[in-house]
Design an enzyme around this catalytic site. Structure first.
Site, PDB file in Angstrom:
ATOM      1  N   LYS A  51       0.842  -1.202   0.000  1.00 57.90           N
ATOM      2  CA  LYS A  51       0.000   0.000   0.000  1.00 57.90           C
ATOM      3  C   LYS A  51       0.875   1.250   0.000  1.00 57.90           C
ATOM      4  CE  LYS A  51      -4.021   1.900   2.517  1.00 57.90           C
ATOM      5  NZ  LYS A  51      -4.925   1.702   3.663  1.00 57.90           N
ATOM      6  N   SER A 126      -9.810   1.851   2.894  1.00 58.48           N
ATOM      7  CA  SER A 126      -8.961   2.607   1.992  1.00 58.48           C
ATOM      8  C   SER A 126      -7.953   1.763   1.224  1.00 58.48           C
ATOM      9  CB  SER A 126      -8.207   3.670   2.799  1.00 58.48           C
ATOM     10  OG  SER A 126      -7.333   3.045   3.739  1.00 58.48           O
ATOM     11  N   SER A 150     -10.153  -0.589   7.026  1.00 58.51           N
ATOM     12  CA  SER A 150      -9.567  -0.379   5.698  1.00 58.51           C
ATOM     13  C   SER A 150      -8.879  -1.591   5.088  1.00 58.51           C
ATOM     14  CB  SER A 150      -8.574   0.792   5.741  1.00 58.51           C
ATOM     15  OG  SER A 150      -9.259   2.002   5.889  1.00 58.51           O
TER      16      SER A 150
END
Length: 447
Positions: A51, A126, A150
């Site tokens: 990420k 997210s 997330s």
């Protein structure tokens, strides 16, 4: 796609072929927008997608924000070092919501990520890029971060396994902070075995993180036991906000667990509206403090201005996205002298009550079963306000407020083929329990 368990037994030459295949697949599925930019790798080993808020030395790290465009990380996050120590490497950047603020992965400066199960729908957020890539076969496994769901919510929407470890189980050193008391790095994988393998690799005490728990290393993969039986709490009063298909999947999962020999116990907790209120006060307060450092002075993009005040004002106005600015403003408001007691202090008191509720349940039970979201993945544009987006987190944020581990796994699909995910929540540092339950359920569903 080859699983992490299988990939760890491959030679370096075979892994090079897999990396070549992954690059080709990413090019062929460019419309998903799961990856950001060119695909770099941090060394030899099994490729793990990272990420864009986790530092990898020599890689650009932007948190999907214009304000950090061009910033190159000078060091590795502790989880990257641990990957290298366990025959794995960082491979590519996953798209995400800007500064991990969002539930749809639409706020990225690189454009929105699409759900591989239905490209007209959101992948969740997210960590939407991380989950979409694993679900589409563009990554063997990935690392995401979970502040209020997330990792779990996008895993649930895309049909992957997502594990949010206990707070302190995995080092946050090298994770760009959104909300420091809530953030936690964790794996998104194809199955439960891979989640255990990746958790074992990245967990452990780290003196560079003051919140890291000084506990022995994990061996959850070796200790996986699909035949272990547990007391599982269910919270049926929470289901009033869920769609009928989520309620049906929840009740069906309960029946499967009962048929497997698990004991089901009905419990109750503080209403989810208190979870939402406390969470969004605490996380925005911490975000307003953490994001104060992004001012155009020390790193990242800068707006040219005539004086220092205008540098701050113009840089932050021009390069932060709308959702990030909204949360900074809200956080600054609740921390201001006139409202601190009325909002922030009360939110911390509610947080203590939520922690006590969980503790009370875990005095009698080993795990809690909850949906991951009140609905399946919504269509792009169907969420009409920020409040509506915040309410999609009702089942996930309590876990972060209490610092607990939770694992999301797909349990069924709706009539349109969209994934329905459920999560198992465990007592603090009891990741083994939820992995065992999920592993057994996964085997039962697949059979």
């Amino acid at each position: 796609m080859i699983t992490l368990k299988e990939a760890l037994n491959k030679s370096e030459n075979e892994l090079k072929e897999i990396k070549t295949l992954l690059r080709q697949r990413v090019k062929e599925n460019i419309e998903l927008n799961a990856y950001i930019g060119e695909i770099n790798e941090s060394g030899s080993g099994v490729p793990i997608l990272i990420k864009d808020n986790i530092n990898v030395k020599g890689w650009e790290i932007t948190c999907a924000s214009k304000i950090l465009k061009g910033y190159v990380s000078p060091y590795n996050a502790s989880v990257i070092t641990k990957l290298h120590e366990n025959k794995m490497c960082a491979f590519g950047r996953a798209n995400m919501d800007e500064f991990a603020m969002g539930s749809t992965t639409e706020s990225s400066c690189y454009g929105r990520v699409k759900n591989p199960l239905d490209t007209s729908r959101v992948p969740g957020g997210s960590s939407g890029g991380s989950a979409a890539a694993v679900a589409a076969g563009l990554a063997i496994a990935s690392l995401g971060s979970d502040t209020g769901g997330s990792i779990r919510q996008p895993a649930g929407f895309c049909g992957c396994v997502g594990l949010k470890p206990s707070y302190g189980r995995v080092s946050r050193y090298g994770l760009i902070a959104y909300s420091s008391s809530l953030d936690q790095i964790g794996p998104i994988t194809q199955n439960v075995e891979d989640a255990a393998l990746l958790l074992d690799a990245i967990s452990g005490y780290d003196k560079q993180d003051s919140t890291s728990a000084n506990l022995p290393s994990l061996n959850t993969f070796k200790d996986l036991d699909p035949n272990a039986r547990y007391k599982v709490a269910i919270l049926k009063d929470f289901l009033k906000d869920a769609t009928p298909q989520i309620q049906e999947a929840y009740n069906h999962t309960i029946k499967i667990l009962e048929s497997m020999g698990h004991t089901i116990v009905e419990k109750s907790m503080l209403d989810t509206r208190y979870h939402i209120s406390a969470y969004y006060i605490i996380c925005t307060a911490e975000a307003s403090s953490n994001l104060a450092r992004f001012d155009g002075i020390r790193y990242g993009t800068r707006s040219e201005s005539k004086n220092l005040k205008d540098v701050y004002l113009n840089t932050r106005s021009a390069y932060f996205g709308e959702e990030v600015k909204r949360r900074i403003l809200l956080g600054s408001f609740v921390l201001s002298s006139g409202y601190y007691d009325a909002y922030y202090l009360k939110a911390q008191q509610v947080r203590k009550k939520i922690c006590a509720d969980y503790e009370s349940i875990f005095n009698e039970c080993d795990s809690i079963l909850l949906p991951i979201a009140p609905s399946v993945a919504p269509k792009f544009g169907s969420t009409h306000s920020s409040l509506e987006m915040y309410l999609s987190d009702i089942y996930t944020i309590g876990v972060n407020l209490a610092g607990l581990p939770a694992l999301c796994m797909p349990v069924s699909k709706d009539k349109n083929g969209l994934s329905i995910g459920m999560q198992f929540i465990g007592a603090k540092f009891k990741e083994q329990n939820i992995l065992n339950i999920a592993y057994g359920l996964e085997k039962e569903i697949n059979n």
